[in-house]
Design a protein around this motif. Structure first.
Motif, PDB file in Angstrom:
ATOM      1  N   VAL A 157       0.831  -1.207   0.000  1.00  0.00           N
ATOM      2  CA  VAL A 157       0.000   0.000   0.000  1.00  0.00           C
ATOM      3  C   VAL A 157       0.862   1.251   0.000  1.00  0.00           C
ATOM      4  CG1 VAL A 157      -1.630   1.345   1.380  1.00  0.00           C
ATOM      5  CG2 VAL A 157      -2.009  -1.091   1.050  1.00  0.00           C
ATOM      6  N   VAL A 158       1.886   1.295   0.852  1.00  0.00           N
ATOM      7  CA  VAL A 158       2.752   2.473   0.916  1.00  0.00           C
ATOM      8  C   VAL A 158       3.495   2.652  -0.413  1.00  0.00           C
ATOM      9  CG1 VAL A 158       4.757   3.505   2.054  1.00  0.00           C
ATOM     10  CG2 VAL A 158       2.991   2.378   3.421  1.00  0.00           C
ATOM     11  N   THR A 159       3.957   1.559  -0.997  1.00  0.00           N
ATOM     12  CA  THR A 159       4.622   1.638  -2.306  1.00  0.00           C
ATOM     13  C   THR A 159       3.668   2.173  -3.359  1.00  0.00           C
ATOM     14  OG1 THR A 159       6.042  -0.250  -1.742  1.00  0.00           O
ATOM     15  CG2 THR A 159       5.870   0.336  -4.068  1.00  0.00           C
ATOM     16  N   MET A 160       2.420   1.713  -3.347  1.00  0.00           N
ATOM     17  CA  MET A 160       1.422   2.185  -4.296  1.00  0.00           C
ATOM     18  C   MET A 160       1.121   3.667  -4.109  1.00  0.00           C
ATOM     19  SD  MET A 160       0.187   0.051  -6.569  1.00  0.00           S
ATOM     20  CE  MET A 160      -1.364   0.883  -6.897  1.00  0.00           C
ATOM     21  N   ILE A 161       1.097   4.129  -2.859  1.00  0.00           N
ATOM     22  CA  ILE A 161       0.877   5.557  -2.599  1.00  0.00           C
ATOM     23  C   ILE A 161       1.981   6.373  -3.268  1.00  0.00           C
ATOM     24  CG2 ILE A 161       0.897   7.339  -0.810  1.00  0.00           C
ATOM     25  CD1 ILE A 161      -0.384   5.236   1.072  1.00  0.00           C
ATOM     26  N   GLY A 162       3.226   5.946  -3.072  1.00  0.00           N
ATOM     27  CA  GLY A 162       4.345   6.651  -3.684  1.00  0.00           C
ATOM     28  C   GLY A 162       4.294   6.620  -5.196  1.00  0.00           C
ATOM     29  N   LEU A 163       3.974   5.451  -5.764  1.00  0.00           N
ATOM     30  CA  LEU A 163       3.900   5.321  -7.222  1.00  0.00           C
ATOM     31  C   LEU A 163       2.775   6.172  -7.810  1.00  0.00           C
ATOM     32  CD1 LEU A 163       4.506   1.469  -7.648  1.00  0.00           C
ATOM     33  CD2 LEU A 163       6.108   3.336  -8.134  1.00  0.00           C
ATOM     34  N   ALA A 164       1.706   6.348  -7.036  1.00  0.00           N
ATOM     35  CA  ALA A 164       0.600   7.176  -7.510  1.00  0.00           C
ATOM     36  C   ALA A 164       0.974   8.651  -7.533  1.00  0.00           C
ATOM     37  CB  ALA A 164      -0.624   6.973  -6.613  1.00  0.00           C
ATOM     38  N   LEU A 165       1.987   9.024  -6.745  1.00  0.00           N
ATOM     39  CA  LEU A 165       2.325  10.434  -6.590  1.00  0.00           C
ATOM     40  C   LEU A 165       3.538  10.879  -7.393  1.00  0.00           C
ATOM     41  CD1 LEU A 165       1.767  10.765  -2.729  1.00  0.00           C
ATOM     42  CD2 LEU A 165       0.250  11.529  -4.552  1.00  0.00           C
ATOM     43  N   VAL A 166       4.402   9.952  -7.794  1.00  0.00           N
ATOM     44  CA  VAL A 166       5.634  10.371  -8.469  1.00  0.00           C
ATOM     45  C   VAL A 166       5.334  11.122  -9.767  1.00  0.00           C
ATOM     46  CG1 VAL A 166       7.161   8.639  -7.464  1.00  0.00           C
ATOM     47  CG2 VAL A 166       5.828   8.052  -9.490  1.00  0.00           C
ATOM     48  N   GLN A 167       4.244  10.763 -10.445  1.00  0.00           N
ATOM     49  CA  GLN A 167       3.872  11.476 -11.662  1.00  0.00           C
ATOM     50  C   GLN A 167       3.591  12.946 -11.363  1.00  0.00           C
ATOM     51  OE1 GLN A 167       0.219  10.180 -13.484  1.00  0.00           O
ATOM     52  NE2 GLN A 167       0.664  11.166 -15.433  1.00  0.00           N
ATOM     53  N   VAL A 168       2.974  13.213 -10.211  1.00  0.00           N
ATOM     54  CA  VAL A 168       2.676  14.586  -9.814  1.00  0.00           C
ATOM     55  C   VAL A 168       3.969  15.373  -9.644  1.00  0.00           C
ATOM     56  CG1 VAL A 168       1.653  16.045  -8.008  1.00  0.00           C
ATOM     57  CG2 VAL A 168       0.510  13.930  -8.701  1.00  0.00           C
ATOM     58  N   GLY A 169       4.979  14.771  -9.027  1.00  0.00           N
ATOM     59  CA  GLY A 169       6.255  15.443  -8.831  1.00  0.00           C
ATOM     60  C   GLY A 169       6.906  15.839 -10.149  1.00  0.00           C
ATOM     61  N   ILE A 170       6.891  14.932 -11.125  1.00  0.00           N
ATOM     62  CA  ILE A 170       7.486  15.223 -12.434  1.00  0.00           C
ATOM     63  C   ILE A 170       6.697  16.319 -13.151  1.00  0.00           C
ATOM     64  CG2 ILE A 170       8.010  14.265 -14.709  1.00  0.00           C
ATOM     65  CD1 ILE A 170       9.895  13.322 -12.527  1.00  0.00           C
ATOM     66  N   GLN A 171       5.373  16.249 -13.085  1.00  0.00           N
ATOM     67  CA  GLN A 171       4.544  17.282 -13.717  1.00  0.00           C
ATOM     68  C   GLN A 171       4.806  18.653 -13.111  1.00  0.00           C
ATOM     69  OE1 GLN A 171       0.660  15.611 -13.082  1.00  0.00           O
ATOM     70  NE2 GLN A 171       0.603  14.573 -15.068  1.00  0.00           N
ATOM     71  N   TYR A 172       4.933  18.702 -11.798  1.00  0.00           N
ATOM     72  CA  TYR A 172       5.210  19.977 -11.133  1.00  0.00           C
ATOM     73  C   TYR A 172       6.575  20.520 -11.549  1.00  0.00           C
ATOM     74  CZ  TYR A 172       1.223  19.899  -7.906  1.00  0.00           C
ATOM     75  OH  TYR A 172      -0.036  19.940  -7.350  1.00  0.00           O
ATOM     76  N   ALA A 173       7.585  19.654 -11.568  1.00  0.00           N
ATOM     77  CA  ALA A 173       8.935  20.092 -11.925  1.00  0.00           C
ATOM     78  C   ALA A 173       8.989  20.622 -13.359  1.00  0.00           C
ATOM     79  CB  ALA A 173       9.918  18.938 -11.755  1.00  0.00           C
ATOM     80  N   ALA A 174       8.149  20.073 -14.238  1.00  0.00           N
ATOM     81  CA  ALA A 174       8.144  20.490 -15.642  1.00  0.00           C
ATOM     82  C   ALA A 174       7.330  21.748 -15.884  1.00  0.00           C
ATOM     83  CB  ALA A 174       7.601  19.361 -16.518  1.00  0.00           C
ATOM     84  N   GLY A 175       6.497  22.143 -14.895  1.00  0.00           N
ATOM     85  CA  GLY A 175       5.732  23.371 -15.066  1.00  0.00           C
ATOM     86  C   GLY A 175       4.295  23.306 -14.595  1.00  0.00           C
ATOM     87  N   GLY A 176       3.835  22.142 -14.170  1.00  0.00           N
ATOM     88  CA  GLY A 176       2.473  22.023 -13.665  1.00  0.00           C
ATOM     89  C   GLY A 176       1.480  21.582 -14.717  1.00  0.00           C
ATOM     90  N   VAL A 177       0.404  20.953 -14.262  1.00  0.00           N
ATOM     91  CA  VAL A 177      -0.610  20.398 -15.176  1.00  0.00           C
ATOM     92  C   VAL A 177      -1.236  21.451 -16.087  1.00  0.00           C
ATOM     93  CG1 VAL A 177      -2.805  19.171 -15.295  1.00  0.00           C
ATOM     94  CG2 VAL A 177      -1.084  18.497 -13.610  1.00  0.00           C
ATOM     95  N   PRO A 178      -1.599  22.655 -15.569  1.00  0.00           N
ATOM     96  CA  PRO A 178      -2.209  23.637 -16.475  1.00  0.00           C
ATOM     97  C   PRO A 178      -1.291  24.087 -17.604  1.00  0.00           C
ATOM     98  CG  PRO A 178      -2.640  24.207 -14.189  1.00  0.00           C
ATOM     99  CD  PRO A 178      -1.603  23.122 -14.191  1.00  0.00           C
TER     100      PRO A 178
END
Length: 479
Positions: A157-178
């Motif tokens: 479960v903890v691994t899945m939580i992290g895997l669900a969130l890593v995409q958010v980190g990359i999107q933020y670093a690149a400039g954000g979803v909008p």
């Protein structure tokens, strides 16, 4: 390393010991620094997913709702921490437990609010309140359900939580979803700000000691903030500059009950109630870690029950005022083991500091001026650590064929649905939201299979499923 100048070894192991104030205050603030960024990040992510966060038109206009969510994250983390350290009847472990906004619920919250703006918040907070009350109820029988969540389940479960969130980190670093459809998305400038944060954080984690190492992520974001200011990613002046944004925020404000309304949503209620089990088991582990690391003893049933009650009550009250679910913060468990100071009154000081920040909207407004790329660098580190924590838990698993089959099926279904949500687009809305979180189907599959499959599966009964990748009878992930 334990600092015996603060007190005797016996005093340092006593939760009721109060160090001298000139030492207790910096120790308490150190606890806040260790959890500060992790605590406010869920509010930023949910606001962004809903459409009124970083980079959105509403965010650019200084829309106050994200600042309010950040404010509530600080305020109710402090209040929930007081429930743990001071206690209230059966509520609270009366141990140095720091509460904060839980990452575990983010994969549930994102599908609930995705693109719906403020209209999604009444159902979201309705789910948080009901889920918090259910979480409190779990405290009365938490000891009896721990068998259903061994390291195989909790680690997954903890691994899945992290895997669900890593995409958010990359999107933020690149400039954000909008900004994904804009030319500047993924630019070198955006990534440079994120990488400054990553490198500063790593440098402090590996080469600094004491408070510098503990607050590495916070300092990394501060350095990244000044870098972004120097390269023109943010401005100090102007209508939407730092000065104007902070100036528009009030100096002091009290939380507003049901600010966004209240609504019953089956998907939200079921999601938060199911995740309450996971959060409760995590709290049990944190309480055990604190008593072992700080006092050299096992946690009592009363402490575990009280801590779970505090989790639930803190989350339910937070939901009433626009806050998110709270849980114990593992990074602060490690801090107690490092300093050797078991005093709950030290953590109480930290909680009072959080409450003060939560009552001053200018603090939330200042956080609101942090470029999303800078925050992205911080969350890349944080979410990666969540995955690493899950893998660390899995290292305690006996990797026989039975456990490999359970892990493989749960991970495949959960992660697969998360990556391809259209695969269940024809399910009813409630079930679709729960399934596409990925986390809940993975957790349910792992729990059910762990309870149903016999421990003594024969080689023949698992050979076809495992495909010959059965590994050794016992082992770890180390090599």
């Amino acid at each position: 390393m334990t600092d015996t100048s603060i007190g005797t070894p016996e005093q340092l192991r006593d939760p009721n010991f109060t160090p001298p104030l000139h030492l207790a205050i910096p120790l308490g603030i150190q606890h806040v620094l260790a959890m500060f960024v992790s605590n406010v990040t869920p509010a930023i992510i949910v606001a962004g997913a809903a459409g009124f966060g970083f980079g959105s038109e509403a965010g650019a206009q200084g829309f106050p709702d994200m600042s309010y969510l950040i404010q509530m994250s600080m305020l109710f983390a402090g209040i929930a921490t007081l429930f743990q350290t001071i206690g209230m009847g059966p509520v609270g472990a009366r141990l140095p437990i720091v509460q904060g906004t839980s990452f575990a619920f983010i994969p549930i919250m994102i599908p609930l609010v995705a693109g719906k703006g403020l209209d999604a918040l009444p159902a979201l907070f309705g789910g948080i309140i009901i889920g918090g009350l259910f979480h409190c109820l779990i405290g009365s029988f938490i000891g009896k359900i721990r068998f259903a969540m061994p390291p195989l389940v909790t680690g997954l479960v903890v691994t899945m939580i992290g895997l669900a969130l890593v995409q958010v980190g990359i999107q933020y670093a690149a400039g954000g979803v909008p900004a994904m459809d804009k030319p500047e998305y993924g630019s070198l400038l955006n990534w440079s700000a994120a990488l400054v944060v990553v490198f500063v954080t790593l440098g402090l984690k590996f080469y600094a000691k004491g408070m510098l190492a503990v607050s590495a992520v916070v300092i990394g974001i501060i350095v990244g903030y000044f870098y972004a200011l120097m390269v023109g990613m943010i401005s100090f002046g102007g209508d939407f500059g730092i000065a104007a944004t902070i100036d528009r925020a009030a100096v002091f404000a009290v939380p507003v009950p049901f600010k966004y309304g209240f609504e019953f949503s089956v998907a939200a209620i079921v999601g938060f109630c199911l995740m309450a089990f996971v959060s409760a088991v995590e709290t049990v582990g944190d309480v055990s870690g604190i008593t072992k690391g700080g006092a050299g003893r096992e946690a009592t049933d009363k402490e575990i029950t009280g801590a779970t009650y505090a989790d639930g009550i803190g989350s339910a009250i937070a939901g009433v005022f626009g806050g998110f679910p709270n849980t114990s913060f593992s990074q602060n468990v490690g801090l107690i083991a490092m300093t050797g100071v078991m005093s709950r009154h030290v953590v109480t000081i930290g909680a009072l500091f959080l409450i003060l920040c939560g009552l001053v909207p200018k603090v939330g407004a200042l956080i609101n001026t942090v470029p999303i790329e800078v925050l992205g660098g911080g969350v890349i580190v944080m979410f990666g650590m969540v995955v690493a924590s899950g893998i660390s838990m899995l290292s305690d698993v006996n990797w026989n064929r039975r456990n490999m089959v359970i892990f493989a099926i749960a991970l495949s279904v959960g992660l697969g649905l998360q990556l391809e949500p259209k695969a269940v687009q024809y399910l009813p809305d409630t079930l679709r939201i729960l399934m596409t979180s990925g986390l809940l189907p993975a957790a349910v599959i792992a729990i059910v299979l762990n309870l149903m499959l016999p421990e003594d599966l024969t080689d023949e009964s698992t050979e076809e499923v495992s495909g010959g990748m059965s590994g050794h009878g016992t082992g770890s992930l180390k090599g």
